[in-house]
Design a protein around this motif. Structure first.
Motif, PDB file in Angstrom:
ATOM      1  N   LEU A 203     -65.166  32.480 -40.181  1.00 12.30           N
ATOM      2  CA  LEU A 203     -64.688  33.955 -40.483  1.00 12.30           C
ATOM      3  C   LEU A 203     -64.088  33.849 -42.009  1.00 12.30           C
ATOM      4  N   GLY A 204     -63.407  32.780 -42.266  1.00 11.66           N
ATOM      5  CA  GLY A 204     -62.893  32.856 -43.782  1.00 11.66           C
ATOM      6  C   GLY A 204     -63.898  32.801 -44.597  1.00 11.66           C
ATOM      7  N   LEU A 205     -64.867  32.087 -44.425  1.00 10.79           N
ATOM      8  CA  LEU A 205     -66.099  31.924 -45.220  1.00 10.79           C
ATOM      9  C   LEU A 205     -66.814  33.376 -45.552  1.00 10.79           C
ATOM     10  N   VAL A 206     -67.007  34.194 -44.399  1.00 10.43           N
ATOM     11  CA  VAL A 206     -67.673  35.227 -44.338  1.00 10.43           C
ATOM     12  C   VAL A 206     -66.935  36.083 -45.168  1.00 10.43           C
ATOM     13  N   ILE A 207     -65.394  36.424 -44.911  1.00 12.93           N
ATOM     14  CA  ILE A 207     -64.573  37.280 -45.554  1.00 12.93           C
ATOM     15  C   ILE A 207     -64.613  36.985 -47.088  1.00 12.93           C
ATOM     16  N   THR A 208     -64.740  35.733 -47.443  1.00 19.02           N
ATOM     17  CA  THR A 208     -64.466  35.470 -48.814  1.00 19.02           C
ATOM     18  C   THR A 208     -65.929  35.285 -49.672  1.00 19.02           C
ATOM     19  N   TYR A 209     -67.025  35.442 -48.869  1.00 19.27           N
ATOM     20  CA  TYR A 209     -68.321  35.261 -49.686  1.00 19.27           C
ATOM     21  C   TYR A 209     -68.541  36.341 -50.654  1.00 19.27           C
ATOM     22  N   PRO A 210     -69.042  36.122 -51.859  1.00 20.53           N
ATOM     23  CA  PRO A 210     -69.439  34.850 -52.207  1.00 20.53           C
ATOM     24  C   PRO A 210     -68.802  33.773 -53.043  1.00 20.53           C
ATOM     25  N   GLY A 211     -67.544  34.202 -52.926  1.00 17.91           N
ATOM     26  CA  GLY A 211     -66.623  33.407 -53.602  1.00 17.91           C
ATOM     27  C   GLY A 211     -66.354  31.986 -53.390  1.00 17.91           C
ATOM     28  N   THR A 212     -66.691  31.686 -52.221  1.00 13.18           N
ATOM     29  CA  THR A 212     -66.508  30.396 -51.562  1.00 13.18           C
ATOM     30  C   THR A 212     -67.865  29.747 -51.321  1.00 13.18           C
ATOM     31  N   VAL A 213     -68.768  30.258 -51.872  1.00  9.32           N
ATOM     32  CA  VAL A 213     -70.359  29.625 -51.439  1.00  9.32           C
ATOM     33  C   VAL A 213     -70.327  28.434 -51.895  1.00  9.32           C
ATOM     34  N   GLY A 214     -69.641  27.807 -53.109  1.00 10.47           N
ATOM     35  CA  GLY A 214     -69.645  26.713 -53.633  1.00 10.47           C
ATOM     36  C   GLY A 214     -69.280  25.386 -52.548  1.00 10.47           C
ATOM     37  N   ILE A 215     -68.627  25.953 -51.486  1.00 10.19           N
ATOM     38  CA  ILE A 215     -68.071  24.892 -50.693  1.00 10.19           C
ATOM     39  C   ILE A 215     -69.306  24.318 -49.811  1.00 10.19           C
ATOM     40  N   TRP A 216     -70.284  25.377 -49.381  1.00  6.72           N
ATOM     41  CA  TRP A 216     -71.038  24.945 -48.554  1.00  6.72           C
ATOM     42  C   TRP A 216     -72.467  25.075 -49.009  1.00  6.72           C
ATOM     43  N   SER A 217     -72.702  25.461 -50.246  1.00  9.07           N
ATOM     44  CA  SER A 217     -74.076  25.742 -50.890  1.00  9.07           C
ATOM     45  C   SER A 217     -75.162  24.473 -50.815  1.00  9.07           C
ATOM     46  N   LYS A 218     -74.490  23.337 -50.837  1.00 15.40           N
ATOM     47  CA  LYS A 218     -75.312  22.015 -50.969  1.00 15.40           C
ATOM     48  C   LYS A 218     -76.159  21.807 -49.621  1.00 15.40           C
ATOM     49  N   SER A 219     -77.281  21.576 -49.911  1.00 14.69           N
ATOM     50  CA  SER A 219     -78.206  21.296 -48.371  1.00 14.69           C
ATOM     51  C   SER A 219     -77.657  20.560 -47.584  1.00 14.69           C
ATOM     52  N   GLY A 220     -77.102  19.554 -47.607  1.00 17.62           N
ATOM     53  CA  GLY A 220     -76.538  18.457 -46.903  1.00 17.62           C
ATOM     54  C   GLY A 220     -75.231  18.986 -46.341  1.00 17.62           C
ATOM     55  N   VAL A 221     -74.475  19.722 -46.693  1.00 17.62           N
ATOM     56  CA  VAL A 221     -73.322  20.480 -46.027  1.00 17.62           C
ATOM     57  C   VAL A 221     -73.830  21.461 -44.987  1.00 17.62           C
ATOM     58  N   ARG A 222     -74.941  22.195 -45.597  1.00 13.08           N
ATOM     59  CA  ARG A 222     -75.393  23.330 -44.527  1.00 13.08           C
ATOM     60  C   ARG A 222     -76.249  22.694 -43.321  1.00 13.08           C
ATOM     61  N   LEU A 223     -76.618  21.585 -43.567  1.00 11.23           N
ATOM     62  CA  LEU A 223     -77.175  20.785 -42.384  1.00 11.23           C
ATOM     63  C   LEU A 223     -75.964  20.277 -41.295  1.00 11.23           C
ATOM     64  N   LEU A 224     -75.057  19.909 -41.817  1.00 12.61           N
ATOM     65  CA  LEU A 224     -73.927  19.341 -41.191  1.00 12.61           C
ATOM     66  C   LEU A 224     -73.253  20.526 -40.341  1.00 12.61           C
ATOM     67  N   LEU A 225     -73.113  21.796 -41.120  1.00 10.34           N
ATOM     68  CA  LEU A 225     -72.743  23.002 -40.399  1.00 10.34           C
ATOM     69  C   LEU A 225     -73.554  23.472 -39.305  1.00 10.34           C
ATOM     70  N   GLY A 226     -74.871  23.125 -39.360  1.00 14.79           N
ATOM     71  CA  GLY A 226     -75.707  23.507 -38.190  1.00 14.79           C
ATOM     72  C   GLY A 226     -75.326  22.850 -36.881  1.00 14.79           C
ATOM     73  N   TYR A 227     -75.027  21.563 -37.172  1.00 12.40           N
ATOM     74  CA  TYR A 227     -74.534  20.939 -35.755  1.00 12.40           C
ATOM     75  C   TYR A 227     -73.312  21.632 -35.094  1.00 12.40           C
ATOM     76  N   LEU A 228     -72.356  22.327 -35.941  1.00 13.51           N
ATOM     77  CA  LEU A 228     -71.409  22.902 -35.289  1.00 13.51           C
ATOM     78  C   LEU A 228     -71.640  24.113 -34.680  1.00 13.51           C
ATOM     79  N   VAL A 229     -72.875  24.740 -35.246  1.00 17.10           N
ATOM     80  CA  VAL A 229     -73.286  25.972 -34.536  1.00 17.10           C
ATOM     81  C   VAL A 229     -74.077  25.734 -33.399  1.00 17.10           C
ATOM     82  N   LEU A 230     -75.196  24.882 -33.448  1.00 15.13           N
ATOM     83  CA  LEU A 230     -76.045  24.686 -32.440  1.00 15.13           C
ATOM     84  C   LEU A 230     -75.468  23.875 -31.214  1.00 15.13           C
TER      85      LEU A 230
END
Length: 264
Positions: free
Chosen positions: A89-116
């Protein structure tokens, strides 16, 4: 496009409901696991990987994560999911200001586990309940009802943008329309559900609806950053698997957690 959407929906709906009604727990877990793995294939693309090999590797790691989750308390996984969606929720509200936190591919892969993974755990846990089909079908109608209500309210009444940087077409009026629809669904279904009061059912229904909107927005945020409209072209008129289950990936863990906390 509308014709393709209708035809695809008419094919997918009986398959999904057939799995809910007729599959025992173990085959049901495999069935949902297959859907999650298709979602993992698409998530690899959302993370920035187009080549098949890294995406296949990611699918295999998600499969291992699903297997490993059977050795962890479901409650722990569902609580982790709740924390993740609060952060999302925080990431969506602050997008694109906080995109640097999760923009790297490895981080996005890790977030996928939390979603799926929590989505799979939540559905399997609900399937283990007596009369599980009532709970799962109710959840599906909540998410579908919220989507339909939001579409029509947003189309005819929408004025105030919900998250213009993430999904410009979504409006606050659409959210209210979705909440109104699920309120009607909850009242109609209340005699058949294991809730001690109508108030608790309405509160859970509204919470799940809001979280389902967040799931949709979260995937839209990842797609926008990736520069794609759909997660894939697997489903004619609908895009990909993730485009169809994005709301459910958020709604399922929170609904399952609510059932657990309410002692149902």
């Amino acid at each position: 496009m509308l014709k393709e959407r209708i035809i695809t929906a008419l094919i997918l709906a009986p398959i999904a409901l057939g799995g809910v009604f007729f599959l025992p727990l173990q085959p049901f877990s495999w069935f949902i696991g297959a859907v999650i793995l298709l979602g993992a294939w698409e998530w690899g693309n959302l993370a920035g990987y187009e080549a098949p090999l890294p995406r296949i590797t990611y699918v295999l790691t998600v499969l291992l994560a699903l297997f490993a989750s059977t050795y962890v308390a479901s409650s722990m996984i569902l609580w982790i999911a709740a924390v993740w969606w609060l952060l999302a929720l925080g990431l969506v509200i602050t997008y694109p200001g906080t995109v640097g936190i999760w923009s790297k591919s490895g981080v996005r892969l890790l977030l996928g586990y939390l979603v799926l993974v929590p989505a799979w755990v939540g559905l399997v846990q609900m399937k283990a309940y007596p009369d599980s089909w009532i709970l799962i079908v109710f959840l599906l109608f909540l998410v579908w009802g919220a989507d339909v209500g939001a579409y029509f309210a947003g189309k005819y009444l929408g004025r105030h943008k919900l998250a213009p940087n993430v999904s410009p077409k979504k409006t606050w009026e659409g959210v209210l329309g979705g909440l109104g629809t699920v309120t009607v669904v909850a009242v109609i279904a209340s005699p058949y559900l294991p809730f001690t009061s109508l108030l608790s059912l309405l509160l859970v229904s509204c919470l799940v609806t809001l979280v389902s909107v967040l799931g949709d927005l979260c995937e839209s945020m990842f797609k926008r950053e990736r520069g794609i409209k759909d997660s894939s072209q697997l489903l004619p008129g609908h895009g990909g698997i993730l485009d169809r289950i994005d709301s459910l990936t958020a709604a399922v863990p929170l609904f399952a957690l609510s059932l657990m906390l309410l002692g149902n």
